[in-house]
Design a protein around this motif. Sequence first.
Motif, PDB file in Angstrom:
ATOM      1  N   THR A 138       0.854  -1.184   0.000  1.00 27.37           N
ATOM      2  CA  THR A 138       0.000   0.000   0.000  1.00 27.37           C
ATOM      3  C   THR A 138       0.891   1.235   0.000  1.00 27.37           C
ATOM      4  OG1 THR A 138      -0.115   0.034   2.417  1.00 27.37           O
ATOM      5  CG2 THR A 138      -1.867  -1.146   1.238  1.00 27.37           C
ATOM      6  N   GLY A 139       0.302   2.378  -0.376  1.00 31.57           N
ATOM      7  CA  GLY A 139       1.051   3.630  -0.352  1.00 31.57           C
ATOM      8  C   GLY A 139       2.176   3.643  -1.358  1.00 31.57           C
ATOM      9  N   CYS A 140       3.302   4.232  -0.968  1.00 27.34           N
ATOM     10  CA  CYS A 140       4.456   4.356  -1.850  1.00 27.34           C
ATOM     11  C   CYS A 140       5.461   3.253  -1.519  1.00 27.34           C
ATOM     12  CB  CYS A 140       5.086   5.741  -1.678  1.00 27.34           C
ATOM     13  SG  CYS A 140       6.263   6.176  -2.965  1.00 27.34           S
ATOM     14  N   ARG A 141       5.872   2.496  -2.531  1.00 27.51           N
ATOM     15  CA  ARG A 141       6.764   1.363  -2.297  1.00 27.51           C
ATOM     16  C   ARG A 141       7.877   1.369  -3.363  1.00 27.51           C
ATOM     17  NH1 ARG A 141       6.265  -3.790   0.199  1.00 27.51           N
ATOM     18  NH2 ARG A 141       4.595  -2.801   1.427  1.00 27.51           N
ATOM     19  N   TYR A 142       9.131   1.232  -2.893  1.00 23.92           N
ATOM     20  CA  TYR A 142      10.264   1.191  -3.823  1.00 23.92           C
ATOM     21  C   TYR A 142      10.525  -0.258  -4.234  1.00 23.92           C
ATOM     22  CZ  TYR A 142      14.710   2.258  -6.037  1.00 23.92           C
ATOM     23  OH  TYR A 142      15.708   2.405  -6.960  1.00 23.92           O
ATOM     24  N   GLY A 200      -2.091  15.285  -1.607  1.00 23.25           N
ATOM     25  CA  GLY A 200      -2.245  16.629  -2.163  1.00 23.25           C
ATOM     26  C   GLY A 200      -1.391  16.897  -3.389  1.00 23.25           C
ATOM     27  N   TYR A 201      -0.693  15.891  -3.912  1.00 18.11           N
ATOM     28  CA  TYR A 201       0.165  16.054  -5.087  1.00 18.11           C
ATOM     29  C   TYR A 201      -0.248  15.055  -6.167  1.00 18.11           C
ATOM     30  CZ  TYR A 201       3.210  18.700  -1.951  1.00 18.11           C
ATOM     31  OH  TYR A 201       3.710  19.611  -1.061  1.00 18.11           O
ATOM     32  N   MET A 235       7.213   5.195 -11.129  1.00 22.19           N
ATOM     33  CA  MET A 235       6.997   6.634 -11.032  1.00 22.19           C
ATOM     34  C   MET A 235       7.947   7.394 -11.945  1.00 22.19           C
ATOM     35  SD  MET A 235       7.166   8.980  -7.612  1.00 22.19           S
ATOM     36  CE  MET A 235       5.893   7.988  -6.808  1.00 22.19           C
ATOM     37  N   LYS A 236       7.422   8.379 -12.689  1.00 22.78           N
ATOM     38  CA  LYS A 236       8.221   9.201 -13.581  1.00 22.78           C
ATOM     39  C   LYS A 236       8.721  10.447 -12.865  1.00 22.78           C
ATOM     40  CE  LYS A 236       7.659   6.828 -17.432  1.00 22.78           C
ATOM     41  NZ  LYS A 236       8.793   6.225 -18.160  1.00 22.78           N
ATOM     42  N   GLY A 262      11.985  15.604  -8.215  1.00 22.38           N
ATOM     43  CA  GLY A 262      12.698  14.396  -7.813  1.00 22.38           C
ATOM     44  C   GLY A 262      11.862  13.423  -7.030  1.00 22.38           C
ATOM     45  N   SER A 263      10.811  13.925  -6.356  1.00 22.85           N
ATOM     46  CA  SER A 263       9.920  13.040  -5.606  1.00 22.85           C
ATOM     47  C   SER A 263       8.822  12.467  -6.481  1.00 22.85           C
ATOM     48  CB  SER A 263       9.291  13.794  -4.434  1.00 22.85           C
ATOM     49  OG  SER A 263       8.323  14.731  -4.899  1.00 22.85           O
ATOM     50  N   GLY A 264       8.762  12.946  -7.748  1.00 26.40           N
ATOM     51  CA  GLY A 264       7.707  12.510  -8.661  1.00 26.40           C
ATOM     52  C   GLY A 264       6.503  13.424  -8.678  1.00 26.40           C
ATOM     53  N   ALA A 265       6.451  14.425  -7.773  1.00 24.66           N
ATOM     54  CA  ALA A 265       5.295  15.316  -7.694  1.00 24.66           C
ATOM     55  C   ALA A 265       5.272  16.266  -8.887  1.00 24.66           C
ATOM     56  CB  ALA A 265       5.322  16.099  -6.392  1.00 24.66           C
ATOM     57  N   MET A 266       4.098  16.469  -9.461  1.00 31.67           N
ATOM     58  CA  MET A 266       3.933  17.378 -10.594  1.00 31.67           C
ATOM     59  C   MET A 266       4.102  18.829 -10.130  1.00 31.67           C
ATOM     60  SD  MET A 266       0.555  17.971 -12.959  1.00 31.67           S
ATOM     61  CE  MET A 266      -0.212  19.029 -11.701  1.00 31.67           C
ATOM     62  N   LYS A 267       4.892  19.597 -10.888  1.00 38.28           N
ATOM     63  CA  LYS A 267       5.131  20.997 -10.552  1.00 38.28           C
ATOM     64  C   LYS A 267       4.116  21.890 -11.253  1.00 38.28           C
ATOM     65  CE  LYS A 267       8.281  22.505  -8.646  1.00 38.28           C
ATOM     66  NZ  LYS A 267       8.450  22.890  -7.216  1.00 38.28           N
ATOM     67  N   THR A 268       3.778  23.002 -10.595  1.00 41.70           N
ATOM     68  CA  THR A 268       2.950  24.046 -11.187  1.00 41.70           C
ATOM     69  C   THR A 268       3.599  25.392 -10.890  1.00 41.70           C
ATOM     70  OG1 THR A 268       1.555  24.255  -9.211  1.00 41.70           O
ATOM     71  CG2 THR A 268       0.826  22.697 -10.916  1.00 41.70           C
TER      72      THR A 268
END
Length: 373
Positions: free
Chosen positions: A138-142, A165-166, A177-178, A193-199
Motif C-alpha cells: 500500500t502507499g508508496c513502495r520502492y 495533495g500532489y 513513477m516518472k 525528484g519526488s515525482g510530484a507534478m510541478k505548477t
Amino acid sequence: MSSDGDRLALDSADFKVFIDSSTYEYTGDTISPEVSVFVVNGSALTSEIDYEVIYLNNIAPGRAAISVNGLGDYAGIFARLSFQIVRSPDNSIALPGSWAYQNGKLWLRYEADGWPSNCFLTIGGAEYYFDSEGYTATGCRYLSDGWHLFSEFCAHLKGWASTGGYWFYLDETSGSMKTGWVLINGSWYYLDGSGAMKTGWLLLGNTWYWLEPSGLMATGFKLVNGVSHHFSQSGSMNTGWFVNDGTWYCANASGAIRTGCFYFDSNWYLLDSNNNGAIIEGFQSVNGNCYYLDSDSGGALECNAWVFSQDGYAYYACSSGAIVLTGVMDSVGAIRLNDAEGKPHSRLVLVLRCSDVVLRRSRRGVTARLEIN
C-alpha cells in the motif's frame, strides 16, 4: 495437435474425441477446449444432440478432465480424455484462493495451500504486489525499477494518480513513477525528484518556465499574475528581443513584455500595447504628432533625418522624431516644401548636400499625405 479419447468399444459404435492441444496456459478462469467427436466410420457427431461434454478440474494448474457422454442413438457410449493447465513463470494471474487479514495486512491464501510473494498478480481486473512476507503493498513502495504507488485498497496505480495533495504520473505499463520532463498526450509536464507534478514558476539552470495549474507547460503568450510573458515552443521564457511569427517583440529581464515607447541601444522604439507589444513600423501618429519608425532599421525612430517614400514624398523628422517638414523631391534632388495647406510651395526649395542631413529612403510607399502641425 490432436488427442484420442479413451475409446470404449460398445455394440453400436465407438467415439473418437479430439481437442486442439494437450496443454493450456492458466488464465484464472475455466478452460473449456472445443471438442470434436466422430464415430469409427469417420462421421462427425453433433453436440447436445449426439453427445454432451462435461469438464472437470479445469481452472487451477494441473490435470483437467473431459467426459463425453453419448445422447439419443449414442446413449451409453462415452469417452474420457485429459489436458494439462500450466502456469508459466511470467504469468501474473493469481491462483484460486481467498483474501485474508493478518496483523492489519491483506494477503492471499491459495486453495492449494501457500501464498504469493515478491510478485505482481492480477486479481479481479486489478493488479497487486505481494512483498517477501506475502502481504499486499500500500502507499508508496520502492521496487527494483523505482517507486510505485498503491491505493488504500492495495491496487497498483498507473497513469495520473493523486496522493497527499500532489499529482504523480506512473508509467502506463510498468507503473514505475516518472520524474523530470514527461510528454503525455502531446503536452509536456515536469515532475520533481519526488515525482510530484510541478505548477507555477519553474527554474531549471538559468531558464524559467511557467506551468499551468494543470501542470501543462506554457508556450506562446501567457498572462501570469496580470503580466504578459512569452514562452518559446520549448517552454523557455523569453527576455530581450525575440521573434514570434515573423514579428519582433521585447521583454525585460524578468520576462515582462514591454509596451509603449522603449529606448534601446541609442534608439527609440514603439511597441504596440494592443498587440502583445509587437514592434510598430512606418508612420505613426502619437499625441497629435507624426513619427516615422524605420522598417529598414528594425523599427527604430527616425530623428534628425529626411525620410523619402518611393513615390517621391519627403519628410523631415526633428531631434524628437516628430515630422516637422514635408515636401516633394524633384528629379535633381531638390525638395519643394509643402505650404500650410500641404501643397508644394512655389518658392521654398531645399537643395540637399550630404553634409547637411542624413538621407534615407523608405522601402514603403506613402498612400496618404500627412498634415504638419
